[in-house]
Design a protein around this motif. Structure first.
Motif, PDB file in Angstrom:
ATOM      1  N   UNK A 164       7.564   9.934 -12.890  1.00  0.00           N
ATOM      2  CA  UNK A 164       7.879   8.564 -13.301  1.00  0.00           C
ATOM      3  C   UNK A 164       8.152   7.670 -12.093  1.00  0.00           C
ATOM      4  N   UNK A 165       8.867   8.193 -11.112  1.00  0.00           N
ATOM      5  CA  UNK A 165       9.230   7.381  -9.952  1.00  0.00           C
ATOM      6  C   UNK A 165       7.991   6.931  -9.195  1.00  0.00           C
ATOM      7  N   UNK A 166       7.054   7.838  -8.996  1.00  0.00           N
ATOM      8  CA  UNK A 166       5.815   7.467  -8.315  1.00  0.00           C
ATOM      9  C   UNK A 166       5.012   6.467  -9.139  1.00  0.00           C
ATOM     10  N   UNK A 167       4.982   6.648 -10.458  1.00  0.00           N
ATOM     11  CA  UNK A 167       4.235   5.746 -11.331  1.00  0.00           C
ATOM     12  C   UNK A 167       4.777   4.322 -11.221  1.00  0.00           C
ATOM     13  N   UNK A 168       6.101   4.169 -11.297  1.00  0.00           N
ATOM     14  CA  UNK A 168       6.708   2.836 -11.238  1.00  0.00           C
ATOM     15  C   UNK A 168       6.448   2.183  -9.887  1.00  0.00           C
ATOM     16  N   UNK A 169       6.635   2.937  -8.810  1.00  0.00           N
ATOM     17  CA  UNK A 169       6.451   2.362  -7.474  1.00  0.00           C
ATOM     18  C   UNK A 169       4.996   1.995  -7.208  1.00  0.00           C
ATOM     19  N   UNK A 170       4.054   2.771  -7.748  1.00  0.00           N
ATOM     20  CA  UNK A 170       2.644   2.429  -7.571  1.00  0.00           C
ATOM     21  C   UNK A 170       2.274   1.188  -8.364  1.00  0.00           C
ATOM     22  N   UNK A 171       2.979   0.903  -9.458  1.00  0.00           N
ATOM     23  CA  UNK A 171       2.764  -0.352 -10.168  1.00  0.00           C
ATOM     24  C   UNK A 171       3.167  -1.547  -9.299  1.00  0.00           C
ATOM     25  N   UNK A 172       4.226  -1.365  -8.529  1.00  0.00           N
ATOM     26  CA  UNK A 172       4.695  -2.439  -7.648  1.00  0.00           C
ATOM     27  C   UNK A 172       3.773  -2.623  -6.443  1.00  0.00           C
ATOM     28  N   UNK A 173       3.215  -1.541  -5.950  1.00  0.00           N
ATOM     29  CA  UNK A 173       2.391  -1.599  -4.743  1.00  0.00           C
ATOM     30  C   UNK A 173       1.012  -0.978  -5.024  1.00  0.00           C
ATOM     31  N   UNK A 174       0.186  -1.656  -5.825  1.00  0.00           N
ATOM     32  CA  UNK A 174      -1.099  -1.058  -6.228  1.00  0.00           C
ATOM     33  C   UNK A 174      -2.069  -0.839  -5.072  1.00  0.00           C
ATOM     34  N   UNK A 175      -1.877  -1.543  -3.953  1.00  0.00           N
ATOM     35  CA  UNK A 175      -2.773  -1.369  -2.815  1.00  0.00           C
ATOM     36  C   UNK A 175      -2.243  -0.377  -1.793  1.00  0.00           C
ATOM     37  N   UNK A 176      -1.072   0.165  -2.042  1.00  0.00           N
ATOM     38  CA  UNK A 176      -0.477   1.152  -1.119  1.00  0.00           C
ATOM     39  C   UNK A 176      -0.085   2.410  -1.887  1.00  0.00           C
ATOM     40  N   UNK A 177      -0.944   2.824  -2.787  1.00  0.00           N
ATOM     41  CA  UNK A 177      -0.601   3.946  -3.652  1.00  0.00           C
ATOM     42  C   UNK A 177      -0.369   5.230  -2.864  1.00  0.00           C
ATOM     43  N   UNK A 178      -1.180   5.464  -1.828  1.00  0.00           N
ATOM     44  CA  UNK A 178      -1.012   6.681  -1.039  1.00  0.00           C
ATOM     45  C   UNK A 178       0.338   6.721  -0.355  1.00  0.00           C
ATOM     46  N   UNK A 179       0.719   5.606   0.277  1.00  0.00           N
ATOM     47  CA  UNK A 179       2.016   5.554   0.956  1.00  0.00           C
ATOM     48  C   UNK A 179       3.162   5.710  -0.029  1.00  0.00           C
ATOM     49  N   UNK A 180       3.080   4.975  -1.144  1.00  0.00           N
ATOM     50  CA  UNK A 180       4.160   5.005  -2.133  1.00  0.00           C
ATOM     51  C   UNK A 180       4.321   6.402  -2.719  1.00  0.00           C
ATOM     52  N   UNK A 181       3.199   7.016  -3.096  1.00  0.00           N
ATOM     53  CA  UNK A 181       3.260   8.365  -3.657  1.00  0.00           C
ATOM     54  C   UNK A 181       3.743   9.360  -2.611  1.00  0.00           C
ATOM     55  N   UNK A 182       3.254   9.195  -1.358  1.00  0.00           N
ATOM     56  CA  UNK A 182       3.700  10.069  -0.280  1.00  0.00           C
ATOM     57  C   UNK A 182       5.176   9.905   0.019  1.00  0.00           C
ATOM     58  N   UNK A 183       5.666   8.662  -0.047  1.00  0.00           N
ATOM     59  CA  UNK A 183       7.089   8.403   0.199  1.00  0.00           C
ATOM     60  C   UNK A 183       7.954   9.082  -0.847  1.00  0.00           C
ATOM     61  N   UNK A 184       7.573   8.914  -2.128  1.00  0.00           N
ATOM     62  CA  UNK A 184       8.346   9.548  -3.198  1.00  0.00           C
ATOM     63  C   UNK A 184       8.327  11.063  -3.077  1.00  0.00           C
TER      64      UNK A 184
END
Length: 357
Positions: A164-184
């Protein structure tokens, strides 16, 4: 797939052209990242299992030792009993990982139906209860109850909350999905960095040496602190989770609005944002997902990775004591914390590489 084509076409360009022009739209994503990091630390305490298993095995072996009449304690095989419990604790981690991976499948679907806030509340309650109720598993000297609390309940909570955390953050940053998912994922992998040292300090504040043959079976002061450590750490988890849930929410363009004034079948106001409809339209059902070979490639790769990860998570501390003769408990806690940083760092690195390729 998953929704009528008319819905897909009606919302196809909404999220791609959106610019966050509201104040919350500018900073909400960073709140989600920070809040997500706090909660991921608690979920990532899963990797503390290797640090905790010698304590748990020592506790149960100590109780067996104390149940023997004093006249027969000289013949009691402490080392064999301790090693037997070390082996049995592996089943707790096995139950935890198995149930976690099963419920990860449902975490995203639950988030779609009830939203991230309620889903994360559910996850947090299960994680905190699972870890905290382990206090009673030890007090009542029940290994079966330990599997239920620390294995199943805790594992279900981690499984529901992790995606869920990765899903929400990727909604906020749709162009940085790799970074956001990697960060989580990195924060999740680094959970032991926060909790290993805390657990060790609570259980063994005077840093008494651990015997490689039978752990802390004969150290009464250490044994007495082990159940209470689970209760204290659960309270810390609850605090971090409470702060986290306050910070995490969907972007404004995923929240119910009046943009959609009628459904494609002639109904009334659906009260659902176009971006949410697009998100759901491109979300696959479980049956659809299982039909893609790329899913199975990822699943098999992750399965093999988890086999190795589970072995390292279970045995690193026991290995360090038995084969490297490291008896300093606080040093072992620091080693576990540092290794978790590398675990998290690798996850972040691959996320960044994903964005750049």
């Amino acid at each position: 797939p998953g929704q009528p084509p008319s819905i897909v076409s009606s919302v196809a360009s909404t999220i791609d052209t959106f610019k966050p022009d509201t104040r919350f739209g500018k900073i909400g994503g960073y709140f989600a990242l920070i809040g997500g990091a706090l909660l991921q630390f608690t979920l990532g305490s899963l990797f503390c299992f290797g640090n905790l298993s010698p304590y748990i095995a020592s506790y149960f072996a100590h109780n067996d030792y104390m149940d023997i009449p004093r006249s027969k304690r000289d013949t009691f095989d402490i080392e064999s009993t301790y090693n037997n419990y070390i082996s049995q604790t592996n089943w707790v981690l096995f139950a935890m990982i198995t149930i976690e991976t099963g419920f990860i499948v449902f975490g995203g679907n639950i988030e779609i139906k009830i939203g991230p806030g309620k889903t994360l509340i559910m996850s947090s309650i299960l994680v905190t209860l699972g870890f905290g109720l382990t206090y009673f598993s030890l007090i009542y000297n029940s290994f079966a109850l330990l599997v239920i609390t620390y294995g199943l309940i805790f594992g279900i909570g981690v499984g529901i909350g992790y995606p869920v955390l990765a899903i929400v953050c990727m909604k906020w940053f749709p162009k940085r999905k790799g970074f956001v998912c990697g960060f989580n994922s990195a924060v999740f992998g680094a959970g032991a960095f926060v909790f290993d040292s805390i657990q060790t300090k609570l259980v063994n504040p005077y840093n008494l040496d651990m015997d490689p043959s039978y752990g802390y079976v004969l150290q009464q002061d250490v044994i007495d602190r082990i159940p209470f450590m689970f209760a204290y750490v659960a309270a810390i988890m609850f605090t971090l989770q409470f702060i986290s849930i306050v910070c995490i929410r969907n972007p404004p363009w995923f929240i119910s609005t009046s943009e959609m004034t009628g459904d494609p079948h002639g109904g009334g106001d659906t009260n659902v944002s176009k971006s949410q409809l697009k998100y759901e339209a491109y979300s696959l059902t479980l049956k659809q997902t299982l039909g893609f070979w790329v899913f199975w490639e990822l699943w098999i790769n992750n399965f093999l990775y988890c086999v190795v990860l589970m072995f390292v998570t279970m045995e690193w501390k026991v290995f360090a004591m038995d084969y490297m003769n490291i008896k300093d408990d606080q040093l072992l806690g620091i080693i576990g914390s540092i290794s978790s940083l590398f675990n998290g760092g690798g996850r972040l690195l691959w996320g960044i590489i994903y964005d750049s390729t």
